[in-house]
Design an enzyme around this catalytic site. Structure first.
Site: not given
Length: 288
Positions: A99, A239, A266
């Site tokens: 991320s 995601d 995610h």
């Protein structure tokens, strides 16, 4: 680790070996290293050390929230990464950024051209803030009309405290992020932590789909073609990093592969833990 007038907490798993360590860059900003502890068994399976740390602004590292505007930015976090490699003598290393950590990895590789990075893993990350915002707003359009309306009202007013917005955002995050400490999540995800809320608001914004912080102009799309480091891109079908975002990175990075994990949000390395570790062990060994 001393870092200017602050301190950075780091954690090393496993014994030194002939293989280059894997250095993990967590998301957020402000999410802490905790969730990476689900990969601890990778040290034994893959016969290599793992190094993880809490970036300034969260976890067991310094949290100078009263100096947020001066400290919580990409320049500080890149300097911290550089300092950590130097402090721990990580001359040869693999990187895994998830991320925001993947954004940090891209910034580091593109702007600093560091030596000794054997390969990178970009886990559920993004090449440009505007693309993230655009794609996540597309996902919002798949929600119930009442939830869409609640989010739209909050965005229009700038007030994200309304209960209907809070409920809608929680649904969105449950569907695509699995950020809540659900009872069936591994212990590192359920553990109480010093979350970097101020770091997140300062760097990113009020939620995932409104990048309004100092990272709002992050855009490395054009620079991806200049990356020479072998890169593995990982993402899930459900995601926040949509298949469109992941494929955009894979198409632009010359020496890249993309692994899409079915039915994952995610954190593919949590939801498909064993499969994920098999993929990255193979990747790391191939690029040692």
């Amino acid at each position: 680790m001393p870092f200017g007038k602050y301190q950075t907490y780091y954690r090393i798993v496993g014994e030194k070996s002939t293989k280059a360590p894997l250095l993990l860059l967590h998301g957020g900003p402000g999410s802490t290293h905790n969730y990476f502890e689900v990969l601890d068994d990778l040290a034994k399976k893959g016969h290599r050390q793992l190094v993880m740390y809490d970036q300034i602004g969260c976890g067991k590292s310094s949290m100078p929230d009263d100096q947020a505007d001066q400290v919580y930015n990409q320049e500080t976090w890149v300097k911290e990464l550089i300092a950590l490699r130097d402090y721990l003598s990580l001359d040869q290393v693999h990187l895994l950024g998830q991320s925001w950590g993947g954004m940090l990895e891209i910034i580091y590789l593109c702007d600093h051209a560091p030596k000794g990075v054997k390969s990178g893993i970009l886990a559920s990350t993004l090449p440009a803030s505007w693309m993230w915002g655009k794609e996540l707003h597309r996902l919002i359009k798949l929600m119930a009309p009442a939830d869409q309306a609640a989010i739209a009202r909050a965005e229009a007013s700038g007030d994200y405290s309304a209960p209907d917005y809070q409920r809608a955002n929680a649904k969105f995050m449950e569907q695509h992020c699995s950020a809540a400490p659900a009872a069936d999540n591994p212990e590192p995800l359920r553990r109480k932590k010093r979350a970097g809320t101020v770091a997140y608001l300062t760097g990113w914004g009020p939620n995932e789909y409104n990048p309004e912080g100092n990272l709002k102009n992050y855009d490395y799309l054009d620079q991806l073609k200049e990356l020479t480091t072998p890169m593995l891109i990982t993402s899930g079908t459900d995601d926040l990093c949509t298949p469109y975002i992941a494929k955009t990175m894979a198409d632009r990075i010359p020496r890249s592969q993309w692994q899409l994990f079915e039915y994952c949000r995610h954190m593919s390395f949590v939801e498909r833990h064993d499969d994920y570790e098999r993929v990255i062990i193979k990747w790391l060994n191939a690029n040692d």
